[in-house]
Write a protein that holds these residues in place. Sequence first.
Motif, short mmCIF file in Angstrom:
data_model
loop_
_atom_site.label_atom_id
_atom_site.label_comp_id
_atom_site.label_asym_id
_atom_site.label_seq_id
_atom_site.Cartn_x
_atom_site.Cartn_y
_atom_site.Cartn_z
N THR A 42 -7.16 6.67 -0.95
CA THR A 42 -7.67 7.30 -2.17
C THR A 42 -6.84 6.99 -3.41
N ASN A 43 -5.59 6.60 -3.23
CA ASN A 43 -4.75 6.28 -4.39
C ASN A 43 -5.31 5.08 -5.15
N PRO A 44 -5.06 5.02 -6.46
CA PRO A 44 -5.60 3.91 -7.25
C PRO A 44 -4.94 2.58 -6.89
N LEU A 45 -5.58 1.51 -7.34
CA LEU A 45 -5.06 0.15 -7.23
C LEU A 45 -4.44 -0.23 -8.57
N VAL A 46 -3.19 -0.71 -8.53
CA VAL A 46 -2.47 -1.07 -9.76
C VAL A 46 -2.00 -2.51 -9.66
N LEU A 47 -2.31 -3.30 -10.65
CA LEU A 47 -1.83 -4.68 -10.75
C LEU A 47 -0.61 -4.70 -11.64
N TRP A 48 0.47 -5.35 -11.18
CA TRP A 48 1.68 -5.51 -11.99
C TRP A 48 1.87 -6.98 -12.34
N LEU A 49 2.18 -7.24 -13.63
CA LEU A 49 2.41 -8.59 -14.12
C LEU A 49 3.73 -8.66 -14.88
N ASN A 50 4.60 -9.58 -14.49
CA ASN A 50 5.77 -9.89 -15.30
C ASN A 50 5.41 -10.95 -16.33
N TRP A 101 6.90 2.41 -6.97
CA TRP A 101 5.62 2.86 -7.53
C TRP A 101 4.53 2.94 -6.47
N ASN A 102 4.73 2.27 -5.33
CA ASN A 102 3.70 2.40 -4.29
C ASN A 102 3.75 3.75 -3.59
N ASN A 103 4.70 4.60 -3.96
CA ASN A 103 4.68 5.98 -3.48
C ASN A 103 3.42 6.71 -3.93
N ILE A 104 2.89 6.33 -5.09
CA ILE A 104 1.75 7.06 -5.66
C ILE A 104 0.57 6.16 -5.98
N ALA A 105 0.68 4.87 -5.70
CA ALA A 105 -0.41 3.93 -5.96
C ALA A 105 -0.28 2.75 -5.01
N ASN A 106 -1.38 2.04 -4.82
CA ASN A 106 -1.36 0.78 -4.07
C ASN A 106 -1.10 -0.32 -5.09
N VAL A 107 0.05 -0.99 -4.97
CA VAL A 107 0.52 -1.86 -6.05
C VAL A 107 0.42 -3.34 -5.64
N LEU A 108 -0.22 -4.10 -6.49
CA LEU A 108 -0.48 -5.53 -6.29
C LEU A 108 0.32 -6.33 -7.30
N GLU A 126 -12.78 -9.36 -2.72
CA GLU A 126 -13.60 -9.77 -1.58
C GLU A 126 -12.78 -9.75 -0.30
N ARG A 127 -11.50 -10.08 -0.41
CA ARG A 127 -10.60 -10.08 0.75
C ARG A 127 -10.25 -8.65 1.16
N PHE A 128 -10.17 -7.76 0.17
CA PHE A 128 -9.85 -6.34 0.41
C PHE A 128 -11.00 -5.49 -0.15
N PRO A 129 -12.17 -5.54 0.46
CA PRO A 129 -13.36 -4.92 -0.13
C PRO A 129 -13.27 -3.40 -0.26
N GLU A 130 -12.37 -2.77 0.51
CA GLU A 130 -12.24 -1.32 0.41
C GLU A 130 -11.71 -0.87 -0.95
N TYR A 131 -11.19 -1.83 -1.74
CA TYR A 131 -10.67 -1.50 -3.08
C TYR A 131 -11.66 -1.81 -4.21
N LYS A 132 -12.84 -2.28 -3.86
CA LYS A 132 -13.79 -2.71 -4.90
C LYS A 132 -14.16 -1.61 -5.89
N THR A 133 -14.30 -0.39 -5.40
CA THR A 133 -14.72 0.70 -6.29
C THR A 133 -13.56 1.62 -6.67
N ARG A 134 -12.36 1.25 -6.26
CA ARG A 134 -11.19 2.10 -6.53
C ARG A 134 -10.84 2.07 -8.01
N ASP A 135 -10.30 3.18 -8.54
CA ASP A 135 -9.76 3.18 -9.89
C ASP A 135 -8.69 2.10 -9.99
N GLU A 191 0.83 -1.19 0.00
CA GLU A 191 0.00 0.00 0.00
C GLU A 191 0.88 1.25 0.00
N SER A 192 0.28 2.37 -0.33
CA SER A 192 1.00 3.64 -0.35
C SER A 192 1.28 4.12 1.07
N PRO A 193 2.44 4.75 1.30
CA PRO A 193 2.71 5.33 2.62
C PRO A 193 1.75 6.46 2.96
#
Length: 477
Positions: free
Chosen positions: A112-120, A155-162, A201-210, A105-107
């Motif tokens: 309010t920061n968006p949720l970002v998925l990263w894939l290699n 990148w988690n400085n400006i987004a919540n990165v998964l 479902e595990r992190f429901p606070e992110y359901k409506t997040r960008d 998560e962002s510090p």
Amino acid sequence: MKIAFLLSLHFTLLVSIHCYGGNGYDPLETALNAQRAKRSVTGHATTKAEYSYSPVYVGQQHGLKDADKISAFPGQPSGTDFDQYSGYVTVEPNHGRALFYYFAESPANSSTNPLVLWLNGGPGCSSFGNGAMMELGPFRVNPDFTTLSHNKYAWNNIANVLFLESPAGVGFSYSNTSSDYKTGDEQTAKDSYTFLVNWLERFPEYKTRDFYITGESYAGHYVPQLAQLILRNNKFTNQTVINLKGIALGNALVDEETENTGMYDYFWTHAIISDEIHKGIVSNCNFSEAGTITEACLDYQLQAIAARSNIYSYDIYAPLCSPFSNSTPSISGFDPCTENYILLYLNTPEVQQSLHAKPLIWESCNKNMPKNWTDMPFTVLPVIQELMGSGISVWIYSGDTDGRVPVTTSRYSINKLQTSVKTPWYPWMYEGEVGGYVVGYENLTFVTIRGAGHFVPSYQPARGLALFSSFLEGKLP
């Protein structure tokens, strides 16, 4: 005792390491060769199944978020001021198929920061070990392979990165059914979608997040295919609607023909292969889907590999890592032995326990996966075109010292999309220097990052973060 264990592990793992481009191992080339061999037998590429919506498995997630919280990594630096989680999400209970994730998560402004998925990519390479620990995550592994340092350009400085290890068999992800390790694009997209529905479902606070999806290399397949599935399922599902806003593809394989032509043109224009070899490839090779790889073409390709010699294709100007000498940082300051430090760190039992990971021998890339890949469309450009018309933001970016999926490949691929230019090519600046170049197309943005190889946030972390910030803001850099 611990020192003896680590030294033994050090030797064992360095002998067997399978990483991006390391020790002659190239997962992308392995996968492409396997698919070419398949096409030569069948006479055509694998066709993608028609889309049809069906509800996905959703497991009970109550209490799992708290259980996944990481108290601290071994060797974690002081001053860590953000929450982080890792664990497994089951995507197929009958098979015991579970995907591993790491979430930073962002510090500040995490609510309010968006949720970002990263894939290699790979296929078969780890988003946690490569993406989080080597590129854009909050920590880097130190040369002692027991302690971590802060990555101030994370990148988690400006987004919540998964970070998602996908498919099963990659990194810490696993299945109790061995046949699941023979997989491909379609199943990977389905499992990643199922993962997201359950994770939300595990992190429901992110359901409506960008929500944004980013990735590099073979994630040039993963990212658009997952985005397409999300947008299609959003129209039909009574499950979670995922608020997808955009995708960004880095040094990404999106079209096999342009991958080949772009790579050999890049080798020639960067003084890696001779005029004669380049002319031989151009004259004898038809890299189109219907084309046949002739003996003459194959011979010139082998000549190109021999001429390229012992350089790291993923960053052509980088020094190589040698276990027998002190590593020399690259021009960008990146330590070429970083992958070795990560390998040793992630195979320490205490580290795996802190991650809530299943004890196993972790590898940067699963060397068997590319050979057993079941379905790989020749091109995903039609998928990208569909996404460009959907209203979401579509960015393609390219580090310009990557020889494996080079900037020429990206430009040739974009030319195939036949989209019009809105903002002509111009240099973008970072701290008074050219950070790269950018061109804005109709429904597409293309950005280069000067001095970056295949793994942009590794080689140019500051410029990579500036690019990422512009992407989230929806503004040209």
